[in-house]
Design an enzyme around this catalytic site. Structure first.
Site, PDB file in Angstrom:
ATOM      1  N   TYR A  54      18.134  44.491  42.781  1.00  0.00           N
ATOM      2  CA  TYR A  54      17.320  43.923  43.852  1.00  0.00           C
ATOM      3  C   TYR A  54      16.364  42.868  43.308  1.00  0.00           C
ATOM      4  CZ  TYR A  54      13.902  43.642  47.613  1.00  0.00           C
ATOM      5  OH  TYR A  54      13.065  43.189  48.590  1.00  0.00           O
ATOM      6  N   GLU A  55      15.722  43.205  42.190  1.00  0.00           N
ATOM      7  CA  GLU A  55      14.767  42.251  41.615  1.00  0.00           C
ATOM      8  C   GLU A  55      15.486  40.980  41.158  1.00  0.00           C
ATOM      9  OE1 GLU A  55      11.228  45.049  39.873  1.00  0.00           O
ATOM     10  OE2 GLU A  55      13.178  45.260  38.940  1.00  0.00           O
ATOM     11  N   ASP A  57      18.227  39.801  42.397  1.00  0.00           N
ATOM     12  CA  ASP A  57      18.608  39.048  43.602  1.00  0.00           C
ATOM     13  C   ASP A  57      17.436  38.258  44.176  1.00  0.00           C
ATOM     14  OD1 ASP A  57      21.155  39.991  43.384  1.00  0.00           O
ATOM     15  OD2 ASP A  57      20.897  41.603  44.842  1.00  0.00           O
ATOM     16  N   GLU A 136      33.348  47.480  54.317  1.00  0.00           N
ATOM     17  CA  GLU A 136      33.832  48.421  53.286  1.00  0.00           C
ATOM     18  C   GLU A 136      32.694  48.734  52.318  1.00  0.00           C
ATOM     19  OE1 GLU A 136      36.297  45.686  51.404  1.00  0.00           O
ATOM     20  OE2 GLU A 136      37.702  45.521  53.064  1.00  0.00           O
ATOM     21  N   GLU A 197      38.349  47.156  42.426  1.00  0.00           N
ATOM     22  CA  GLU A 197      37.310  47.666  41.543  1.00  0.00           C
ATOM     23  C   GLU A 197      37.829  48.881  40.801  1.00  0.00           C
ATOM     24  OE1 GLU A 197      34.741  45.706  41.955  1.00  0.00           O
ATOM     25  OE2 GLU A 197      32.999  46.685  41.056  1.00  0.00           O
ATOM     26  N   LYS A 329      32.949  41.568  55.963  1.00  0.00           N
ATOM     27  CA  LYS A 329      33.873  40.430  55.937  1.00  0.00           C
ATOM     28  C   LYS A 329      34.318  40.085  57.353  1.00  0.00           C
ATOM     29  CE  LYS A 329      35.591  42.229  51.559  1.00  0.00           C
ATOM     30  NZ  LYS A 329      36.690  42.852  50.819  1.00  0.00           N
ATOM     31  N   CYS A 447      -5.126  74.629  26.046  1.00  0.00           N
ATOM     32  CA  CYS A 447      -4.941  74.481  27.492  1.00  0.00           C
ATOM     33  C   CYS A 447      -5.932  73.443  28.003  1.00  0.00           C
ATOM     34  CB  CYS A 447      -5.179  75.819  28.188  1.00  0.00           C
ATOM     35  SG  CYS A 447      -5.254  75.654  29.995  1.00  0.00           S
ATOM     36  N   CYS A 450      -8.527  75.754  30.445  1.00  0.00           N
ATOM     37  CA  CYS A 450      -9.382  76.837  29.931  1.00  0.00           C
ATOM     38  C   CYS A 450      -9.559  76.780  28.420  1.00  0.00           C
ATOM     39  CB  CYS A 450      -8.840  78.196  30.358  1.00  0.00           C
ATOM     40  SG  CYS A 450      -7.365  78.690  29.449  1.00  0.00           S
ATOM     41  N   CYS A 465      -0.023  78.414  28.490  1.00  0.00           N
ATOM     42  CA  CYS A 465      -1.362  78.969  28.368  1.00  0.00           C
ATOM     43  C   CYS A 465      -1.216  80.432  28.738  1.00  0.00           C
ATOM     44  CB  CYS A 465      -2.305  78.248  29.342  1.00  0.00           C
ATOM     45  SG  CYS A 465      -3.814  79.171  29.674  1.00  0.00           S
TER      46      CYS A 465
HETATM   47  S1  IVH Z   1      35.077  41.207  48.285  1.00  0.00           S
HETATM   48  C1  IVH Z   1      35.257  36.751  48.035  1.00  0.00           C
HETATM   49  N1  IVH Z   1      34.850  43.750  48.619  1.00  0.00           N
HETATM   50  O1  IVH Z   1      31.178  42.993  44.425  1.00  0.00           O
HETATM   51  C2  IVH Z   1      34.844  38.135  48.215  1.00  0.00           C
HETATM   52  N2  IVH Z   1      33.910  42.795  46.662  1.00  0.00           N
HETATM   53  O2  IVH Z   1      29.379  40.187  44.168  1.00  0.00           O
HETATM   54  C3  IVH Z   1      35.276  38.919  47.080  1.00  0.00           C
HETATM   55  N3  IVH Z   1      32.882  44.437  45.145  1.00  0.00           N
HETATM   56  O3  IVH Z   1      32.109  41.803  41.601  1.00  0.00           O
HETATM   57  C4  IVH Z   1      34.637  40.191  46.983  1.00  0.00           C
HETATM   58  N4  IVH Z   1      33.328  46.206  46.355  1.00  0.00           N
HETATM   59  O4  IVH Z   1      34.136  42.953  42.690  1.00  0.00           O
HETATM   60  C5  IVH Z   1      34.568  42.718  47.819  1.00  0.00           C
HETATM   61  N5  IVH Z   1      34.770  46.045  49.051  1.00  0.00           N
HETATM   62  C6  IVH Z   1      34.494  44.996  48.251  1.00  0.00           C
HETATM   63  C7  IVH Z   1      33.811  45.142  47.031  1.00  0.00           C
HETATM   64  C8  IVH Z   1      33.526  44.008  46.252  1.00  0.00           C
HETATM   65  C9  IVH Z   1      32.780  45.763  45.233  1.00  0.00           C
HETATM   66  C10 IVH Z   1      32.357  43.628  44.026  1.00  0.00           C
HETATM   67  C11 IVH Z   1      33.214  42.497  43.586  1.00  0.00           C
HETATM   68  C12 IVH Z   1      32.255  41.525  42.955  1.00  0.00           C
HETATM   69  C13 IVH Z   1      30.969  41.848  43.640  1.00  0.00           C
HETATM   70  C14 IVH Z   1      30.587  40.703  44.511  1.00  0.00           C
END
Ligand code: IVH
Length: 712
Positions: A54-55, A57, A136, A197, A329, A447, A450, A465
């Site tokens: 998060y940081e 990003d 997904e 993955e 997507k 402790c 006490c 203790c």
């Molecule tokens: S789609 C063009 N679907 O997330 C889109 N990516 O920053 C291609 N990842 O390293 C990615 N689960 O490998 C897609 N259900 C999923 C995903 C997924 C994990 C990973 C991907 C990539 C990163 C994207």
């Protein structure tokens, strides 16, 4: 590559930049790029990030925002101008058939709405039109690209830098979930590149690490590292031994015999994934197939996407694999094609990132707390840090060994994790960020309350203790006595106990039953009503079943479960006073340590006197028949839960299922509502499943999961 000093500087700079959320000034652009490059190195090259995703990003987005406002400042070396790289020199490089891009990130429903709006703007679509999405899980493992030619797996690669990847074909060939042959030709596809993955199931990962510990090998930090490491070993049998699985979630490229792109003929992403499933690939499943909430869902609009993502955020811990978000997507392949991509990410997809589970912060100080049986617990005081939706400023360090094994020092930067409902804990110190000013954590010998000498039994992790009259212990024992799992005295908590103790009204747990309610009513912040309520709660607690009383006495190791086991053997508390070791030994699940502790408790005249007073004050010491029955049913696996069966059951009849549920303590109900706890889905489940999924509060079970739960 980076010296320790540089790393420290870049780390501190990152934290400084993160603390100024609104600053997007062009002057800071070099700083931003420096820290982003550093974090990319830590993440991709070292496999050991020092800030949360998060940081990272946030920093990345800040840079993107500045560059969008000042395009003249963009340089080819800027981190935004390429995707991250994990290339090493160990493997042959191969070129991906189409670039493997990153994903843009979102964190809430508003971000998702913005994404939906951007697509419509870009394509000139009406704002009223709803775009359909396929959603997904975002699997947290290692990305792979598989090339099939004439139905054969011919090549497998890592993502690498997005354009080039490491050729890891021999390793991938060992994964059972990757078909070596798949009939793409049936669909007119001659050559295809699939993305997915490689990931290790969480329970398998735990077992694997246990085995490694037994073999005295270094442990893997997490399933992701174990998977990415496994993909890139020089020894395919090592890959095979890691029990890696591959989820396929994308087709990057597919052509027919004449080399024409055939992807659009499959209409939707969802149907393409389904097709891959039919060809034998492991894919994210729809709800009816996967049993639970479903790993893949077609959502009619972005609002539905937000609900689905949020549901998953809440149940991510229950999922068998580590996921760090969802991927959204546009479902139409035609729309995907029209929207196209930026240099960094497709315009038609976005990641919905879950709240960070890990963060780094400073270990400022360690306090030593005294527990109800005198155990000393070191508690780390941290610079407050946001973690998965809460601010963490204090975490338990458990005992001295924990501190020594992790080599924690005052002033360390530490990695903190909070997974699901699990209490936050320190994963490790970031040793490379030390500058020499860190100081050893000195465990006290006396402790802290006490001042009596602390002792540590040979077989125990905690220093203790041993002074039973230690003020800290007295207070902790009273706090435990009234707590939810013990006597459950409503409205009586830590602050009241401490206050009454300071007033001299409480010296031991018996005093709780002789409080002067009139005096309490006079206290500031109390009044008649609160005093009466407290009285009622205490009177009610006096009638508690005796297992609660047993647990409330702060006998070391006598928890709720042991309390119930002992209670089931006696009619009256005093019987235990006459038990010898032999009598305890007859009970399964009561070990020698607890036996010793109970015997010792009753040998102590002070404790016996305390019990006598409590009995005189009206606390129940007898096991009633009603309590015994209640206890049996309360222990049933589905005690107090509601359940409903839907769809065609294949493992048992309806009546049989209902009876099993009832035997397990559940109540069968007939409709899906907010009162429903479990929905068991058979084949072809319909509207009930939909409704339960939408509610998000119902636990959805397959027949097998149900049977496992009720223990048949
Ligand atoms: S789609 C063009 N679907 O997330 C889109 N990516 O920053 C291609 N990842 O390293 C990615 N689960 O490998 C897609 N259900 C999923 C995903 C997924 C994990 C990973 C991907 C990539 C990163 C994207």
């Amino acid at each position: 590559m980076y010296t320790t000093e540089e790393q420290r500087r870049l780390f501190d700079l990152s934290k400084k930049l993160l603390a100024e959320p609104e600053s997007t000034d062009a002057a800071g652009i070099k700083n931003l790029r420096d820290v982003i490059l550093y974090h990319e190195w830590r993440y991709y090259a070292q496999n050991n990030p020092v800030v949360s995703d998060y940081e990272y990003d946030m920093l990345y987005k800040r840079l993107q925002a500045i560059e969008a406002a000042h395009p003249e400042l963009i340089t080819p070396e800027s981190p935004t101008q390429r995707v991250g790289s994990d290339l090493t020199e160990d493997f042959a490089l191969v070129e991906h058939l189409t670039p493997m891009l990153s994903l843009d990130n979102s964190y809430d429903a508003a971000d998702l709405a913005g994404f939906d709006e951007r697509i419509k703007n870009y394509l000139g679509l009406s704002a009223d039109l709803e775009i359909e999405y396929c959603v997904e899980p975002k699997f947290d493992g290692g990305t792979i690209a598989l090339v099939y030619e004439n139905d054969q797996l011919v090549r497998a690669a890592t993502r690498g830098n997005g354009a080039l990847g490491d050729d890891i074909t021999p390793n991938i060939r060992t994964l059972r979930s990757v078909p070596l042959r798949a009939e793409f030709s049936k669909f007119g596809i001659v050559k295809a590149e699939l993305r997915g993955e490689a990931i290790i199931r969480k329970d398998i990962f735990v077992k694997m690490n246990e085995q490694r510990a037994a073999d005295e090998l270094t442990l893997f930090a997490n399933p992701r590292n174990a998977a990415t490491g496994g993909l890139r070993t020089k020894d395919p049998s090592e890959t095979a031994s890691r029990r890696i699985e591959a989820f396929i979630y994308q087709v990057g490229f597919a052509v027919d015999a004449s080399g024409n792109n055939v992807l659009p003929t499959f209409k939707t992403h969802d149907s393409l994934i389904e097709l891959l499933g039919n060809l034998g690939f492991k894919i994210p499943q729809h709800a009816p197939t996967s049993g639970g909430l479903g790993e893949r869902k077609v959502c009619p609009d972005i609002a539905d996407v937000a609900i689905f993502c949020n549901d998953w955020q809440n149940k991510r811990e229950q999922y068998a694999y580590e996921i760090d978000g969802m991927v959204v997507k546009a479902n139409s392949l035609e729309l995907q094609q029209r929207a196209g991509s930026t240099a960094h990410h497709p315009r038609w997809a976005i990641a919905y990132k879950f709240k960070a589970k890990q963060a780094t912060t400073k270990l400022l100080n360690v306090e030593f707390q005294v527990g109800k049986v005198g155990s000393i617990t070191p508690v780390a005081k941290l610079e407050p840090v946001a973690l998965a939706g809460v601010t963490v400023s204090s975490v338990s360090l458990h005992n001295e060994d924990f501190i020594r094994n992790k080599d924690l020092r005052l002033g360390d930067t530490v990695l903190v994790e909070r997974a699901g409902d699990v209490i936050p804990y320190i994963v490790k110190p970031m040793e490379e960020l030390r500058d020499g000013s860190e100081r050893e954590i000195v465990f006290p010998t006396l402790c802290p309350v006490c001042k009596s000498e602390l002792v540590r039994a040979e077989d125990e992790a905690a220093w203790r203790c041993e002074n039973p009259d230690c003020e800290a212990q007295l207070i902790q024992r009273m706090i435990h006595h009234v707590s939810k799992n013990a006597m459950d005295i409503d409205g009586f908590g830590e602050s009241q106990i401490e206050r009454f103790y300071r007033l001299g009204w409480l010296h031991n747990i018996a005093d709780i039953y002789r409080l002067d309610y009139e005096a309490i009513a006079q206290l500031e912040g109390f009044g008649e009503k609160s005093a009466t309520n407290l009285k009622k709660a205490i009177e009610k607690a006096k009638q508690n079943p005796i297992y609660r009383l047993l647990h409330s006495l702060s006998i070391h190791h006598l928890g709720i479960k042991a309390g119930k086991i002992l209670a089931a053997e006696i009619q009256n508390i005093w019987e235990l006073k006459d038990w010898n070791e032999e009598r305890f030994r007859q009970i399964k699940d009561i070990g020698p340590v607890l036996t010793h502790n109970v015997i010792r408790f009753f040998q102590n005249e002070k404790n016996v006197e305390l019990l006598r007073q409590m009995e005189l004050l009206g606390v129940n010491f007898n096991q009633t028949e009603a309590d015994r029955k209640k206890q049996v049913s309360a222990d049933a696996p589905l005690a107090g839960k509601t359940i409903l069966f839907t769809g065609t059951l294949t493992k048992m009849g309806r009546k049989e299922a209902a009876a099993k549920a009832e035997d397990a303590g559940a109540k069968n109900i007939s409709a899906v509502s907010g009162n429903l706890n479990y929905l068991v889905v058979g084949e072809d489940a319909g509207s009930k499943l939909k409704k339960a999924t939408a509610l998000g509060t119902v636990t959805i079970l397959t027949e097998d999961e149900f049977l496992a739960l009720v223990g048949s």
